[in-house]
Enzyme design. Structure first.
Site, short mmCIF file in Angstrom:
data_model
loop_
_atom_site.label_atom_id
_atom_site.label_comp_id
_atom_site.label_asym_id
_atom_site.label_seq_id
_atom_site.Cartn_x
_atom_site.Cartn_y
_atom_site.Cartn_z
N HIS A 292 -1.52 -7.00 5.52
CA HIS A 292 -2.32 -6.11 6.35
C HIS A 292 -3.65 -5.73 5.69
O HIS A 292 -3.68 -4.78 4.90
CB HIS A 292 -1.54 -4.82 6.62
CG HIS A 292 -0.37 -4.99 7.51
ND1 HIS A 292 -0.44 -4.77 8.87
CD2 HIS A 292 0.91 -5.34 7.26
CE1 HIS A 292 0.76 -4.97 9.41
NE2 HIS A 292 1.60 -5.33 8.46
N CYS B 202 0.09 -9.73 11.04
CA CYS B 202 1.53 -9.43 11.06
C CYS B 202 2.13 -9.76 12.43
O CYS B 202 2.23 -10.92 12.78
CB CYS B 202 1.77 -7.98 10.65
SG CYS B 202 3.49 -7.64 10.21
N GLU C 132 -6.02 -4.21 7.13
CA GLU C 132 -6.43 -2.91 7.66
C GLU C 132 -5.68 -1.76 6.98
O GLU C 132 -5.95 -0.60 7.28
CB GLU C 132 -6.22 -2.88 9.18
CG GLU C 132 -4.82 -2.54 9.67
CD GLU C 132 -3.77 -3.61 9.41
OE1 GLU C 132 -4.10 -4.66 8.84
OE2 GLU C 132 -2.59 -3.39 9.76
#
Lengths: 270, 998
Positions: A223, A95, A225
């Site tokens: 994302h 990002c 994560e």
């Protein structure tokens, strides 16, 4: 040896905690390091095998997402980062981190020039920030270390400036080199072909993530994560019911697999 | 000599921001704007060489792939060019980061007066008149409270000078002065108070005068060179005694009477009677309630090693004037509360609640900002404030009502988490001690927020700071929070609190009460610009600041850490045990007051409260016959109601996944478009434990009875967390009251006693439901004076009061997030159950709203009945017996069923005859009554027996099945199919109103 990941922090970055957690959960050892600690040489990049540029709003993203972060790093750590890359280490930008990598020129790294800006992540076609889960398809021909062996993944996007843009000649090169590692897709993995909301920002060629020609530098807008636990997935309560009723269909693979690929690669390489 | 740099996207690239401006001009005002392109303008007010200018331009401010830029005006075609820039003193966040970046690439610190001002030039094409261009400028692009505007036609435009050079620099050009205030009589002090807008309460004045006349006070003051009170001192007292800081209304004495009944019921402090007392009772029974009623946020146990913190705030008046600035300041501000609780907690969630006038309002009144524009601005403010803070926004709510035309409501709630112990000691305990240093951290001080109301009516000059309307800076605050958490973990923080209302005056004053005194060198406080008076520095509400106490021995380490995080920290004094607040300016005393002054016997505020029952007010149920034909169109129109329809566009802009903790998101279902009952987070990534958070508000019910309103709001907020799987024994509450003025005044507020009675009844319900459900109030706030005076058609002004509004927030522990449930139907063939009794309670319902009635039968909560059901349902959820769970809220059963069906993208067949009910109910009431205490649950055939056995003791009935097509059919009491439609039709109706918004 346990691969060590340096996770950048500070100046408005905000995904450092969960990114570090994702590396730890994937078998790596992660350290959150303030950008200034790296600049002041309190921490040395040379002690790590993976460098993670994380999500957030560095310098509030006021002058283009990731722009000032890139300026800061280029002027203070340019040489160290290039040395790190040349030593065959891994870099991931997620990002805001992806935005920083393209502004640094580490991506796309055409002709092995890691300082030139040739692609951009610009304002979403919708004109607004958007948080939504997307499906992405990995390019199996890509040299990308991070997407190796992966096919279709679900992850959230959370950005206002994620539209991948480059002039046609650059796009052609990226296609040719299989540097387009990740594209926005329909739920079945077929290309989104620019359709909203599957392609959430109007990215050219549905590009969600690209790597450098070596595959060791990778940037993506979604994302990974943020999908580190089964309950992160927006449909997990449905998947649980499906499993209960017929026990057959496996729930979607957590996108932390992207991080695990990096840790596994680093473990073998070093 | 300032330089002006213009930057824009390359001409062949799509300008999304410009396109949205053109679209809004067309949609909102019918102005034929064909296209718009946006030019970012940077005014660099500093000395730079040509080489430096070029490197700044190319290295920082121009993306070679997408942008073009020039120190000369860019040649972009337009019919109208509209330039919008800030007024002096308005927080220019991009200007500040630009300066940081410039210093970075020049590798030098710039002189302190160097500034970068950012502004925008909009190049608009279309057949547009000057008047229309002016409308776009003032009603879409700029708010003249904080921004200035220049409009150029092609004819006006000089392509060599462009917009010209505009540097909105603050020039105060004056020496700070401390003024002594004579107080010969109560009247003269009152006159000074009015003149200086001190807002001293007339009843407080004798107490203040008496203090300053005491002999020992006079002697002690003479020793430090003071005689009459200074403006610094009176401002300090005024701040501390304000309703905002001291909660005089909630601590007031109420004389409550009911019309037609003898006797007066006297309530000595609503806070003590209805908030503190029940909460302390419940705290004594529930060890998980850790610390409540005194700190910036409440503290509750999360697990063995962690506590969570929670509080809620409102930011109404500022948002009403400048929506974006007010809302971003509000959300960024509330985030400082958990940060300033105990020794500091990390923020884990924020939520939002907006109450505004109808978005399509076109009536005769002229609100300050049209509700549509107001809402756009509020949404964006919370977006930037939340997203840039890196804090997920898991839930929120929105309510439209014309009562909010006078003043809108912006609720913001924040949750944090902190280790139970810091340095081996409980993290929620803190105190200042003699010898510790007073540190101010974060932003600098300007004229922000000082006497906001009067400042807004001042005439602007070119260099007058317009900072009374603030713009929060999440970036500066995020850096500060990262720093403070590290400082906390190193044991460097002895005390921490935030600078919000009242600024240093409040934060230093309150923290000094622990040690028993403080000395402050006001000249040490870093300023945004010179020329502020001492009293202004002392009470300024400039944002992004915390006040801390640190030990002298930790000073060096603390400052090193602060520097690493690029955060400004300044020692501004030290704590003492002298009993005095002692403030100096360059060595001279400008305030010397006993801290005990505020504990003096100030007179309590008093309110008459007179209740008239709905019957006495002439309310009755409407005389209605039932629809004869199909109910399908009625259900569709219900789903299209402004307060029931999809508002996906709002939370879609809010990051609800950052920190990786998301379990139940704001949206559920196949298309992730149906709002969840509550948000659930897993704040400790290595744990399976979660926190559920939900909110409810039902101001419409206040039009009938605020007791019922409050009970229903609380019941809804409780059911919302129960529905997702939270433990009913571990629910905490946060009450946020927003009320119109309740003080009686025959001319200005003739119905004050009724509004006061509404407040009393609401508080009574609050206490009753807290006790019945076992909910401690972990935190809460009140915001009074929700009224506005709006110009009407003929130049007359109307007082518009909001409906009495309570936002109730519940936070609750989810023992194992893997057991959470969502509202979406999961599988065709599953059985649909209704839990709880449906009654004839359509008063103030959405159905009556649609049909143009208010009615009288507002839902009544039966808490004892309900809580037993909730406990049992919780067990069933934990045993995995429920495939879906959804509460029945506004819009009743019809809307609840539709939501579960839309979420699952599955139809249903339901028989209303089977719905558990009380009395002789007709189909309309069965479908749309808003009775509390109910759920819709779907269950697999396999679990049918266990589920029915588990809930056998309750009013629960199987009313139908989930269908394997999208068909949606509801059979009425007379056995005919009232509703025959499909989920696609319902979804289209539900999204019709706002579905196009992004």
């Amino acid at each position: 040896m346990t691969p060590r990941a340096l996770v950048l922090a500070g100046y408005g970055l905000n995904c450092d905690h969960e990114t570090a957690f994702a590396f730890e959960k994937s078998g790596g050892q992660a350290q959150r390091v303030h950008i200034n600690s790296l600049i002041n040489k309190e921490v040395s990049l040379a002690d790590f095998q993976i460098l993670a540029f994380v999500g957030g709003f560095s310098w509030a993203d006021d002058h283009g997402a990731g722009v000032i972060q890139a300026v800061r790093l280029k002027y203070n750590l340019g040489r160290e980062i290039l040395d790190f890359v040349e030593a065959g280490n891994l870099v991931i930008g997620i990002c805001n981190g992806f935005q920083a990598l393209v502004n640094l020129g580490l991506l796309p790294g055409l002709e092995k020039d890691y300082t030139k800006r040739t692609v951009a992540l610009t304002y979403n076609d919708s004109g607004n920030f958007r948080n939504a889960w997307v499906t992405v398809a990995a390019n199996e021909k890509s040299p990308c270390v991070f997407t190796k062996g992966l096919s279709v993944l679900d992850m959230p996007i959370r950005h206002g400036e994620g539209k991948f843009f480059a002039e046609q000649d650059v796009l052609d090169r990226l296609v040719e080199n299989n540097q387009i590692a990740l594209t926005y897709a329909m739920q079945d993995g077929s290309p989104a072909q620019g359709r909203f909301p599957q392609n959430p920002n109007g990215s050219h060629n549905d590009i969600a993530g690209i790597c450098d020609p070596t595959g060791r530098i990778f940037g993506l807008m979604p994302h990974p994560e943020a999908f580190i636990h089964p309950t992160n997935h927006p449909r997990w309560t449905f998947h649980r019911e499906v499993q209960k009723r017929n026990g057959l269909e496996a729930p979607p693979q957590p996108a932390i697999a992207v991080i695990k690929n990096a840790v596994d690669f680093a473990r073998q390489a070093f | 000599m300032p330089f002006v740099l213009e930057i824009s996207l390359k001409p062949h690239l799509f300008d999304a921001h410009g396109a949205s401006v053109a679209r809004k001009a067309r949609d909102y005002f019918g102005i034929p704007a064909d296209s718009a392109r946006v030019v970012t303008v940077l005014t660099l007010d500093m000395d730079l060489s040509p080489d430096q200018l070029e490197s700044i331009r190319t290295e920082i401010f121009t993306n070679p792939v997408t942008q073009v830029s020039s120190y000369k005006p860019l040649d972009i075609p337009f019919d109208w060019a509209i330039w919008v820039g800030f007024r002096p003193g308005v927080r220019d966040n991009p200007g500040a980061t630009a300066l940081e970046a410039i210093e970075d690439i020049l590798a030098q610190k710039l002189p302190p007066k160097s500034r970068v001002y950012t502004s925008r030039r909009y190049c608009i094409e279309g057949k547009i008149s000057r008047e229309q261009a002016n409308t776009i400028a003032t009603q879409l692009l700029a708010n003249e409270l904080i921004q200035q505007v220049k409009i150029f036609s092609q004819k006006d435009w000089d392509s060599s000078t462009g917009i010209g050079i505009i540097a909105p620099k603050v020039l105060l050009d004056r020496k700070p002065v401390v003024t002594s205030i004579p107080m010969d009589s109560d009247e003269s002090l009152l006159a000074v108070s009015q003149k200086r807008n001190l807002a001293l309460n007339p009843n407080d004045i004798p107490t203040i005068r008496k203090y300053f006349q005491q002999k020992q006070v006079v002697t002690a003051r003479r020793r430090v060179g003071l005689s009459q009170p200074t403006d610094v001192e009176l401002e300090y007292i005024s701040q501390a005694r304000s309703d905002h800081c001291n909660h005089n209304t909630f601590n007031g004495k109420f004389f409550y009477r009911e019309q037609g009944k003898p006797g007066v019921f006297e309530i000595n402090s609503l806070f003590k009677t209805y908030i503190e007392k029940p909460t302390l009772e419940i705290k004594a029974k529930k060890p998980w309630v850790v610390s409540v009623l005194w700190d910036n946020a409440g503290v509750a146990r999360f697990d063995e090693n962690n506590c969570y913190t929670i509080t809620g705030e409102t930011h109404n008046s500022p948002s009403n004037m400048e929506a974006y600035g007010g809302a971003i300041t509000g959300i960024v501000g509330v985030y400082r509360d958990p940060m300033g609780t105990g020794l500091g907690s990390k923020l884990i969630a924020g939520t939002w609640g907006f109450c505004v006038g109808p978005r399509d309002y076109d009536g005769p009144l002229t609100p300050k900002l049209h509700p549509r524009r107001l809402l756009d601005g509020i949404i964006e403010g919370v977006r930037d404030g939340g997203n840039k803070s890196g804090i997920p926004t898991p839930t929120g709510c929105l309510f439209f009502h014309p009562g909010y035309l006078g003043k809108c409501l912006v609720f913001v709630t924040a949750l944090g988490i902190m280790p139970s112990k810091v340095g081996g000691k409980p993290s929620w305990e803190k105190a200042t001690q003699k010898g510790q240093l007073v540190v101010m951290c974060g932003g600098r001080v300007g004229k922000d927020g000082i006497h906001g109301v009067t400042a807004s009516s001042e005439v602007f000059s070119a260099n007058t700071p317009a900072g009374h309307v603030q713009i929060g800076d999440p970036y500066t605050q995020k850096k500060m929070m990262d720093f403070l958490l590290e400082a906390r973990d190193e044991g460097l923080i002895a005390f921490i609190t935030d600078n919000g209302g009242g600024g240093l005056s409040s934060s230093v004053g309150e923290s000094a009460r622990f040690s028993g005194g403080v000395e402050i060198a006001l000249d040490k406080v870093p300023l945004k610009y010179e020329g502020l008076d001492q009293w202004e520095i002392w009470i300024s509400e400039s944002q992004e600041r915390m006040t801390l106490a640190i030990e002298q021995k930790n000073r060096a380490r603390f400052m090193d850490l602060s520097a690493k995080h690029a955060v400004e920290s300044t020692v501004i004094g030290s704590y003492t045990d002298s009993g005095k607040l002692h403030i100096t300016w360059k060595g001279e005393t400008c305030a010397f007051v006993d801290l005990s002054l505020l504990a003096e016997d100030f007179p309590q505020w008093e309110f008459e409260a007179l209740w008239a029952s709905p019957e006495q007010r002439g309310l009755s149920e409407p005389v209605l016959s039932f629809p004869e034909g199909s109910y399908t169109r009625l259900l569709c129109d219900m789903l299209n109601m402004p307060n029931l329809c999809s508002r996906e566009w709002i939370n879609r802009q809010y990051d609800h996944e950052v920190q990786g903790t998301s379990v139940i998101k704001p949206f559920v279902g196949v298309f992730a478009d149906v709002p969840s009952d509550a948000g659930v987070l897993r704040p400790v990534l290595s744990s399976e434990k979660g926190i559920a958070i939900a909110q409810a508000l039902l101001p419409g019910y206040s039009a009938i009875d605020t007791y019922a309103m409050t009970a229903c709001v609380m019941d809804e907020a409780v059911r919302r967390v129960i529905a997702v799987g939270a433990d009913p024994e571990q629910i905490g509450g946060v009450d946020n009251f927003c009320w119109p003025t309740i003080a009686s005044d025959p001319k200005k507020n003739p119905d004050g006693p009724y509004k006061a009675a509404q407040l009393v009844r609401s508080c009574m319900a609050l206490a009753d439901i807290c006790r019945a459900y076992g909910i401690p109030l972990l935190s809460g706030k009140d915001s009074m004076y929700v009224d506005g005076h709006l110009p009407g058609e003929y130049g007359e002004r109307h007082k518009v009061s909001a409906l009495p509004t309570l936002l109730f927030t519940t936070s609750a522990i989810v023992p194992d997030v893997k057991n959470c449930t969502t509202a979406d139907f999961k599988m065709p063939g599953d059985l649909i159950y209704v839990l709880g009794i449906t009654r004839n309670e359509l008063g103030a319902s959405q159905l009556y709203e649609l049909l143009g009635h208010l009615g009288k039968n507002v839902p009544v909560v039966n808490p004892t009945e309900n809580i037993a059901l909730y406990r049992t349902l919780h067990k069933a959820i934990n045993q995995g017996l429920c495939a879906s769970v959804r509460g029945v809220y506004q819009g009743g059963l019809g809307v609840a069923l539709a939501m579960s069906a839309l979420a699952g993208d599955l139809g249903l067949f339901v028989d209303l005859a089977k719905v558990p009910r009380e009395g002789n109910l007709h189909d309309l009431a069965l479908l749309f009554s808003e009775s509390a205490g109910r759920f819709v649950v779907s269950v697999s055939h396999e679990n049918r027996h266990d589920f029915e056995a588990a809930l056998a003791a309750f009013d629960v009935a199987r009313i139908g099945t989930v269908s394997d097509t999208g068909d949606f059919a509801i059979r009425g009491l007379d056995r005919r199919n009232l509703v025959e439609t499909n989920v696609d039709t319902l979804r289209a109706a539900w999204k019709q109103r706002f579905g196009g918004l992004i």
